[in-house]
Enzyme design. Structure first.
Site, PDB file in Angstrom:
ATOM      1  N   HIS A   1       0.868  -1.174   0.000  1.00 51.76           N
ATOM      2  CA  HIS A   1       0.000   0.000   0.000  1.00 51.76           C
ATOM      3  C   HIS A   1       0.907   1.226   0.000  1.00 51.76           C
ATOM      4  O   HIS A   1       1.773   1.371   0.860  1.00 51.76           O
ATOM      5  CB  HIS A   1      -0.923  -0.008   1.217  1.00 51.76           C
ATOM      6  CG  HIS A   1      -1.908  -1.126   1.199  1.00 51.76           C
ATOM      7  ND1 HIS A   1      -2.229  -1.877   2.316  1.00 51.76           N
ATOM      8  CD2 HIS A   1      -2.641  -1.645   0.185  1.00 51.76           C
ATOM      9  CE1 HIS A   1      -3.131  -2.787   1.989  1.00 51.76           C
ATOM     10  NE2 HIS A   1      -3.391  -2.672   0.703  1.00 51.76           N
TER      11      HIS A   1
ATOM     12  N   HIS B   1       3.451  -4.007   6.232  1.00 46.12           N
ATOM     13  CA  HIS B   1       2.373  -3.025   6.125  1.00 46.12           C
ATOM     14  C   HIS B   1       2.465  -2.021   7.273  1.00 46.12           C
ATOM     15  O   HIS B   1       3.423  -2.021   8.052  1.00 46.12           O
ATOM     16  CB  HIS B   1       1.016  -3.730   6.157  1.00 46.12           C
ATOM     17  CG  HIS B   1       0.728  -4.570   4.947  1.00 46.12           C
ATOM     18  ND1 HIS B   1      -0.144  -4.181   3.963  1.00 46.12           N
ATOM     19  CD2 HIS B   1       1.216  -5.783   4.566  1.00 46.12           C
ATOM     20  CE1 HIS B   1      -0.202  -5.114   3.028  1.00 46.12           C
ATOM     21  NE2 HIS B   1       0.619  -6.098   3.377  1.00 46.12           N
TER      22      HIS B   1
ATOM     23  N   GLU C   1       2.362  -5.850  10.438  1.00 43.59           N
ATOM     24  CA  GLU C   1       1.940  -4.461  10.597  1.00 43.59           C
ATOM     25  C   GLU C   1       2.968  -3.786  11.510  1.00 43.59           C
ATOM     26  O   GLU C   1       3.113  -4.154  12.680  1.00 43.59           O
ATOM     27  CB  GLU C   1       0.547  -4.394  11.213  1.00 43.59           C
ATOM     28  CG  GLU C   1      -0.545  -5.052  10.391  1.00 43.59           C
ATOM     29  CD  GLU C   1      -0.997  -4.201   9.219  1.00 43.59           C
ATOM     30  OE1 GLU C   1      -0.694  -2.983   9.207  1.00 43.59           O
ATOM     31  OE2 GLU C   1      -1.658  -4.746   8.297  1.00 43.59           O
TER      32      GLU C   1
ATOM     33  N   GLU D   1       1.760   3.230   3.133  1.00 40.82           N
ATOM     34  CA  GLU D   1       2.321   2.521   4.282  1.00 40.82           C
ATOM     35  C   GLU D   1       3.814   2.353   4.015  1.00 40.82           C
ATOM     36  O   GLU D   1       4.246   1.394   3.372  1.00 40.82           O
ATOM     37  CB  GLU D   1       1.602   1.181   4.471  1.00 40.82           C
ATOM     38  CG  GLU D   1       0.114   1.374   4.788  1.00 40.82           C
ATOM     39  CD  GLU D   1      -0.686   0.082   4.794  1.00 40.82           C
ATOM     40  OE1 GLU D   1      -0.062  -1.003   4.774  1.00 40.82           O
ATOM     41  OE2 GLU D   1      -1.925   0.164   4.821  1.00 40.82           O
TER      42      GLU D   1
END
EC number: 3.4.17.-
Length: 652
Positions: A248, A380, A472, A251
């Site tokens: 993304h 991410h 993440e 990110e």
């Protein structure tokens, strides 16, 4: 069936459809041929907007197509077609194809002479781009004939694509007095990222190299830096790992972590760090810092601290790349209900190609089919947790439902390998970023967090041998520059520890009684309904948790071999388990039902997921004219908009 191009695009293409008869001189036999170039020509400024980023600034008239003015060039069918191929081919081969066409429509002029583009560049690009034209059943543009308009290096040709690389080659001088091991903890633009990766590969040329797996929709290289004792080669028994960041575009922490990791691996190897030297000498590591460089540009334009939660998330086509992969998880759930059916190495369904598939997604899938990856992580941002497959719930109506794979134990070990050495993931405060995952140890099954389809991790597991987790890295998607050093300190050990887990489980070679490797042999583990297959050299890697396992190797035409394997809890180096398969006796060759699939191949230019040509390639099939004389899907649109039939766009 692919969606038709926009009406405006088709209208423009109708005007581009008429192939000229012969703009060159005709010989006495009436054949069209190119006249010899003049000894001296007049150079003029290049004024074509479509060619404004060419590697030169001057051209001449008449052009190689005998156009004699800018007005004629801009009104020509070749120029109009060139300007819309980007959309028609959905971003593939852009801007390479456009710049190649510009070299013909506006030839390079230097010192009163015309320089022709190199034939080998044209031939290489045609080979790379042919699948994109095949996918829409369109002929290769005649005005890009590699033999007619291009020449050899001996005749002083030039590379029309040189600016795609040349503009990024200049090095950035490090601040005075700093050692070459210095890492600048800052955000990197696309050009800066490429320079750092190439500079790093140059410093460690004996263990590193850079290579491209394709281009983004807007034409930026998807650049990978690889570390290995023999860069560019798959070595027998050496496992392959990939780390991917910036899926993304907004990110960005993962992008920077992988840029820093590349510099760290190089510097520590040169400094003699035994851990890093051992890692690089036994593992082939591939780092793709940015899978979505186009989205990053959108996010970076707003800047850290000002970036919206979704600004730049998608690629230039407005596609979420982590929702753009084939949904194989739904097919897995169906196959899992069928006794005896294989639920691994699931082929890509044909209907997937009817939708919009990003060039970035295609590049990743082709990359995965080219290299036998064992382990992967996608980085991410937006929370602080490690998730693992499946990401799509077993019951589609359930937004949150624990949905494990057959390798649930191994995926938990892989996730903990990252989380357990991450200081913030192990922080006991519920008020910290990711505090709601504290009771779970900062790891979670993806579908138990939230369910979605088309994810990259599920695709890795169900289509290939590769196990992928999702990391993440923090609650701020575009962290300020002053936070990057701390982020690196938090994630450095986790990244290294995770990569090292690729050496857990077993590895070996499957061969026949003559010592010949058996590729695509199946490695089965009793109690785990997920098989892996051997690489072309017959080697394999099977990630397994500690314990006692019954392992089976089998291949078409051979008897199966069964071995008992015991893996101690503290064992950190893969156990060697080789198999020698004996040929079956006289008679029909029986093999497990389901090995030879009935699904068609996917148009990625590679072999099937099982490595065998079990069905004809649909793209190759389309290269033959149909028996009923039917035209490609776009043909009716051309004929409905004009009485002219642009037959030169047809392949047959």
């Amino acid at each position: 069936m692919p969606p038709p191009p926009p009406l405006l695009l088709l209208t423009v293409l109708v005007f581009a459809a008429a192939r000229p008869g012969c703009e060159f001189e005709r010989n006495p036999a009436g054949e069209c041929h190119r006249p010899p170039a003049a000894d001296s020509v007049t150079c003029v400024d290049l004024q074509l907007r479509t060619c404004s980023d060419a590697a030169y600034n001057h051209t001449t008239f008449p052009t190689l197509l005998q156009h004699r003015s800018w007005e004629v060039v801009e009104a020509s069918s070749e120029y109009i077609l060139l300007s819309v191929l980007h959309q028609l081919l959905e971003g593939q081969c852009n801007p390479d194809l456009r710049l190649l066409g510009c070299a013909v429509l506006a030839p390079r002029c230097e010192g009163g002479r015309v320089r022709r583009p190199c034939r080998h560049i044209c031939e290489g690009l045609r080979e790379a781009c042919q699948p994109a034209f095949d996918a829409i059943d369109m002929a290769w543009p005649y005005f890009l004939d590699c033999h007619l308009y291009f020449t050899s290096e001996d005749e002083g040709c030039y590379d029309p694509l040189e600016k795609l690389r040349g503009g990024l080659e200049a090095d950035e001088a490090l601040p005075s007095g700093l050692p070459p091991t210095f890492i600048r903890f800052s955000h990197h633009s696309y050009a800066q990222m490429v320079r750092v990766l190439r500079r790093t590969a140059f410093r460690c040329a004996h263990v590193a190299r850079t290579y491209s797996i394709g281009r983004s929709f807007d034409g930026r290289e998807l650049l990978v830096i690889e570390f290995s004792s023999r860069p560019g080669q798959h070595e027998l028994m050496e496992p392959e790992v990939k780390l991917i960041g910036n899926i993304h575009g907004n990110e960005v922490a993962g992008r920077e972590m992988l840029i820093y990791l590349a510099q760290y691996l190089c510097s520590e190897y040169l400094l003699g760090n035994p851990r890093i030297q051992r890692l690089l000498n036994t593992t082939r590591i591939h780092l793709l810092p940015s899978m979505n460089p186009d989205g990053y540009e959108v996010a970076a334009a707003e800047g850290a601290g000002y970036n919206g939660w979704t600004s730049g998330r998608q690629n230039a086509q407005n596609l979420d790349l982590n929702r753009n992969f084939p949904d194989l998880t739904s097919e897995y759930y169906r196959l899992a209900e069928t006794r005896g059916a294989r639920s691994d190495h699931i082929p890509i369904p044909q209907h997937y190609w009817w939708g919009k598939v990003a060039p970035e997604t295609k590049a990743i899938m082709k990359w995965m089919q080219t290299i036998p990856f064992v382990l992967s992580a996608s980085l991410h941002g937006g929370d602080l947790v490690v998730s693992y497959p499946f990401d799509f719930s077993k019951h589609p109506q359930e937004d949150k439902m624990f949905s494990p794979t057959p390798d649930e134990k191994m995926f938990k070990l892989l996730s903990r390998a990252y989380a357990d050495v991450h200081p913030m993931m192990m922080d006991r405060s519920e008020n910290r970023c990711g505090g709601n995952f504290l009771k779970r140890g900062s790891i979670i099954n993806g579908a138990d967090w939230y369910s979605f389809t088309g994810g990259m991790s599920d695709f890795n597991y169900l289509h290939t041998n590769c196990f992928e987790i999702t990391v993440e890295l923090g609650c701020v998607k575009f962290p300020p520059e002053e936070a990057l050093y701390t982020l690196w300190q938090h994630n450095k050990e986790s990244l290294l520890n995770f990569v090292e887990t690729v050496h857990r489980g077993i590895k070996g070679v499957v061969m026949d009684k003559f010592g010949k490797p058996v590729k695509n042999a199946r490695i089965l583990v009793k109690g785990i309904r997920h098989d892996i297959t051997t690489a072309p050299d017959g080697d394999y890697w099977r990630l397994l948790p500690p314990g006692t396992h019954i392992v089976i190797a089998q291949a078409p035409g051979y008897t199966k071999v069964i071995k008992k394997v015991i893996l101690p809890a503290r064992m950190k180096r893969a156990g060697r388990v080789d198999f020698i398969l004996q040929p079956l006796g006289v008679g029909p060759r029986n093999f497990l039902h389901g090995l030879r699939r009935t699904g068609p191949h996917d148009p990625l230019g590679g072999a099937s997921s099982l490595g065998e040509a079990t069905e004809p390639d649909p793209l190759r099939a389309r290269r033959q004219p149909s028996a009923d004389g039917s035209k490609p899907w776009w043909w009716s649109y051309f004929t409905s908009l004009s009485t002219h039939r642009p037959r030169w766009l047809l392949k047959y």
